[in-house]
Design a protein around this motif. Sequence first.
Motif, mmCIF file in Angstrom:
data_model
loop_
_atom_site.group_PDB
_atom_site.id
_atom_site.type_symbol
_atom_site.label_atom_id
_atom_site.label_comp_id
_atom_site.label_asym_id
_atom_site.label_seq_id
_atom_site.Cartn_x
_atom_site.Cartn_y
_atom_site.Cartn_z
ATOM 1 N N ALA A 143 0.805 -1.222 0.000
ATOM 2 C CA ALA A 143 0.000 0.000 0.000
ATOM 3 C C ALA A 143 0.839 1.275 0.000
ATOM 4 C CB ALA A 143 -0.940 0.011 1.199
ATOM 5 N N LEU A 144 0.281 2.298 -0.651
ATOM 6 C CA LEU A 144 0.803 3.651 -0.611
ATOM 7 C C LEU A 144 -0.321 4.579 -0.148
ATOM 8 C CD1 LEU A 144 2.593 3.800 -4.113
ATOM 9 C CD2 LEU A 144 3.591 3.096 -1.921
ATOM 10 N N ARG A 145 0.050 5.642 0.566
ATOM 11 C CA ARG A 145 -0.923 6.653 0.949
ATOM 12 C C ARG A 145 -0.690 7.890 0.103
ATOM 13 N NH1 ARG A 145 -0.052 9.663 6.361
ATOM 14 N NH2 ARG A 145 1.113 10.938 4.889
ATOM 15 N N ILE A 146 -1.740 8.328 -0.593
ATOM 16 C CA ILE A 146 -1.637 9.462 -1.501
ATOM 17 C C ILE A 146 -2.463 10.620 -0.946
ATOM 18 C CG2 ILE A 146 -2.011 10.268 -3.857
ATOM 19 C CD1 ILE A 146 -1.890 7.343 -4.761
ATOM 20 N N SER A 147 -1.790 11.711 -0.588
ATOM 21 C CA SER A 147 -2.507 12.896 -0.131
ATOM 22 C C SER A 147 -3.262 13.519 -1.300
ATOM 23 C CB SER A 147 -1.534 13.923 0.463
ATOM 24 O OG SER A 147 -0.848 13.393 1.573
ATOM 25 N N ILE A 148 -4.411 14.106 -1.008
ATOM 26 C CA ILE A 148 -5.182 14.782 -2.039
ATOM 27 C C ILE A 148 -4.559 16.155 -2.277
ATOM 28 C CG2 ILE A 148 -7.465 15.517 -2.787
ATOM 29 C CD1 ILE A 148 -7.212 12.510 -2.172
ATOM 30 N N GLY A 149 -4.209 16.433 -3.527
ATOM 31 C CA GLY A 149 -3.611 17.714 -3.869
ATOM 32 C C GLY A 149 -4.578 18.602 -4.613
ATOM 33 N N THR A 150 -4.038 19.548 -5.350
ATOM 34 C CA THR A 150 -4.855 20.380 -6.224
ATOM 35 C C THR A 150 -5.329 19.528 -7.397
ATOM 36 O OG1 THR A 150 -2.985 21.037 -7.598
ATOM 37 C CG2 THR A 150 -3.431 22.379 -5.623
ATOM 38 N N PRO A 151 -6.333 19.986 -8.153
ATOM 39 C CA PRO A 151 -6.749 19.219 -9.336
ATOM 40 C C PRO A 151 -5.585 18.908 -10.271
ATOM 41 C CG PRO A 151 -8.379 20.910 -8.850
ATOM 42 C CD PRO A 151 -7.231 21.142 -7.909
ATOM 43 N N GLU A 152 -4.677 19.864 -10.439
ATOM 44 C CA GLU A 152 -3.534 19.646 -11.326
ATOM 45 C C GLU A 152 -2.590 18.587 -10.758
ATOM 46 O OE1 GLU A 152 -5.543 23.353 -11.983
ATOM 47 O OE2 GLU A 152 -4.532 22.625 -10.162
ATOM 48 N N GLN A 153 -2.361 18.631 -9.460
ATOM 49 C CA GLN A 153 -1.481 17.635 -8.838
ATOM 50 C C GLN A 153 -2.090 16.245 -8.897
ATOM 51 O OE1 GLN A 153 -1.160 19.526 -5.023
ATOM 52 N NE2 GLN A 153 0.676 20.692 -5.576
ATOM 53 N N ASN A 154 -3.396 16.144 -8.684
ATOM 54 C CA ASN A 154 -4.061 14.845 -8.745
ATOM 55 C C ASN A 154 -4.020 14.273 -10.161
ATOM 56 O OD1 ASN A 154 -4.674 15.187 -6.017
ATOM 57 N ND2 ASN A 154 -6.650 16.124 -6.467
ATOM 58 N N ALA A 155 -4.154 15.144 -11.147
ATOM 59 C CA ALA A 155 -4.048 14.698 -12.534
ATOM 60 C C ALA A 155 -2.647 14.171 -12.819
ATOM 61 C CB ALA A 155 -4.381 15.859 -13.475
ATOM 62 N N ARG A 156 -1.647 14.770 -12.204
ATOM 63 C CA ARG A 156 -0.260 14.315 -12.390
ATOM 64 C C ARG A 156 -0.059 12.921 -11.794
ATOM 65 N NH1 ARG A 156 4.810 18.363 -11.199
ATOM 66 N NH2 ARG A 156 6.532 16.914 -11.658
ATOM 67 N N VAL A 157 -0.701 12.664 -10.655
ATOM 68 C CA VAL A 157 -0.650 11.323 -10.056
ATOM 69 C C VAL A 157 -1.223 10.291 -11.021
ATOM 70 C CG1 VAL A 157 -1.632 9.858 -8.245
ATOM 71 C CG2 VAL A 157 -0.683 12.094 -7.661
ATOM 72 N N LEU A 158 -2.395 10.584 -11.552
ATOM 73 C CA LEU A 158 -3.058 9.643 -12.456
ATOM 74 C C LEU A 158 -2.247 9.440 -13.731
ATOM 75 C CD1 LEU A 158 -6.726 10.879 -12.009
ATOM 76 C CD2 LEU A 158 -5.736 8.745 -11.137
ATOM 77 N N ALA A 159 -1.655 10.503 -14.244
ATOM 78 C CA ALA A 159 -0.852 10.385 -15.455
ATOM 79 C C ALA A 159 0.366 9.500 -15.221
ATOM 80 C CB ALA A 159 -0.427 11.773 -15.938
ATOM 81 N N ALA A 160 1.013 9.672 -14.080
ATOM 82 C CA ALA A 160 2.208 8.872 -13.776
ATOM 83 C C ALA A 160 1.848 7.392 -13.624
ATOM 84 C CB ALA A 160 2.868 9.391 -12.496
ATOM 85 N N LEU A 161 0.761 7.096 -12.939
ATOM 86 C CA LEU A 161 0.372 5.702 -12.761
ATOM 87 C C LEU A 161 -0.155 5.083 -14.052
ATOM 88 C CD1 LEU A 161 -1.365 5.946 -9.252
ATOM 89 C CD2 LEU A 161 0.891 5.000 -9.788
ATOM 90 N N SER A 162 -0.785 5.880 -14.891
ATOM 91 C CA SER A 162 -1.249 5.384 -16.198
ATOM 92 C C SER A 162 -0.050 5.100 -17.098
ATOM 93 C CB SER A 162 -2.170 6.397 -16.855
ATOM 94 O OG SER A 162 -3.333 6.615 -16.084
#
Length: 365
Positions: A340-359
């Motif tokens: 498991a990893l814990r991911i803090s909720i960021g700004t919309p732009e930061q959250n999109a960056r998380v999804l892009a990296a994992l995709s």
Amino acid sequence: MSANGDESLLALVREDLRGFGGYASARSQSFQGEVWLNANESPWANPADGSGGNRRYPDPQPQALCERLAGLYGCSPEQLLVGRGSDEAIDLLVRALCVPGRDAVVVTPPVFGMYAVSTRLQNAPLVEVPLRDTEAGFIADMDAIAAAALQSRARLVFLCSPSNPTGGTIALEDIAALAERLHGHALVVVDEAYGEFSDLPSAIGLMARRSNIAVLRTLSKAHALAAARIGSLIADAALIRVLRACQAPYPLPGPCVQLALAGLDEAAQALTRQRVRLLKAERMQLQAALVRLPGVCRVYPSQGNYLLVRFDDAEQAFRSLLTAGVVVRDQRAAPQLGDALRISIGTPEQNARVLAALSAQEIAA
């Protein structure tokens, strides 16, 4: 509160501290004067201190801040202890209530690590009652917690709600029932560091009927003042008086107090509420998007400003995020969280960056 209520609660305090007066600092005494020569302070300001006010020691419990926080949390100033983040209050509770080698502390791993750290530093027995991983998420086993506390003769039970890192909460009626079972035996401490992000009411509302409930709050999360290091303990006034005697003389730097007061004015609080609403919406959207990604095993429901996520390959996910410049909390060393990893909720732009990296890691694979 009745005298009997005070007595049953104070009986949980270490015997040698029940009449402890603590250190009487120069600022703890109420005097009026124009020339203050009672604290061996410099008569001149530091050249870097434009206002000149920082040459004086600060108020140990600043009245204006205590009143502002009491209004925010719905308690009286007498029920409030302000200190250096929630960490100081946790440490004070363990030191004031637990005799080393005798009085136990109950915790519910996987959970915030400072409860165990303070317990170990005090050489108090640590009793772990693990959270149960269910279809609804991680939940606290309240019957097991009560049994463990009574069997170990614990003085403290720490409940984290919303729990860090799992994101789960504990119903108020369950907290009240536990406090009733442990009345006269242990103090139930509810850590609400992430309470602003939760849909549940605060356990502070239970304290009028249950003197052995205390609540931790902080300005580090929703109020965005982590560097100011200001946290609060809300508890019965008799216990607060004991803890104030055990606290260091000047726990809050003056500039931090002024920053907190400015950060808690009406305009700042309105903006905080707006940002909390945005973050909760982002939490929901990020959770839904993560669930759809290949390689994601599970995303736990969360009432905090973070999501706990299990991966097929947590190491690869962690490295992919780092490569993209995104740092998340690796939880793999925690009990039950080896993937498991814990991911803090960021700004919309930061959250999109998380999804892009994992995709991107899935495309590369």
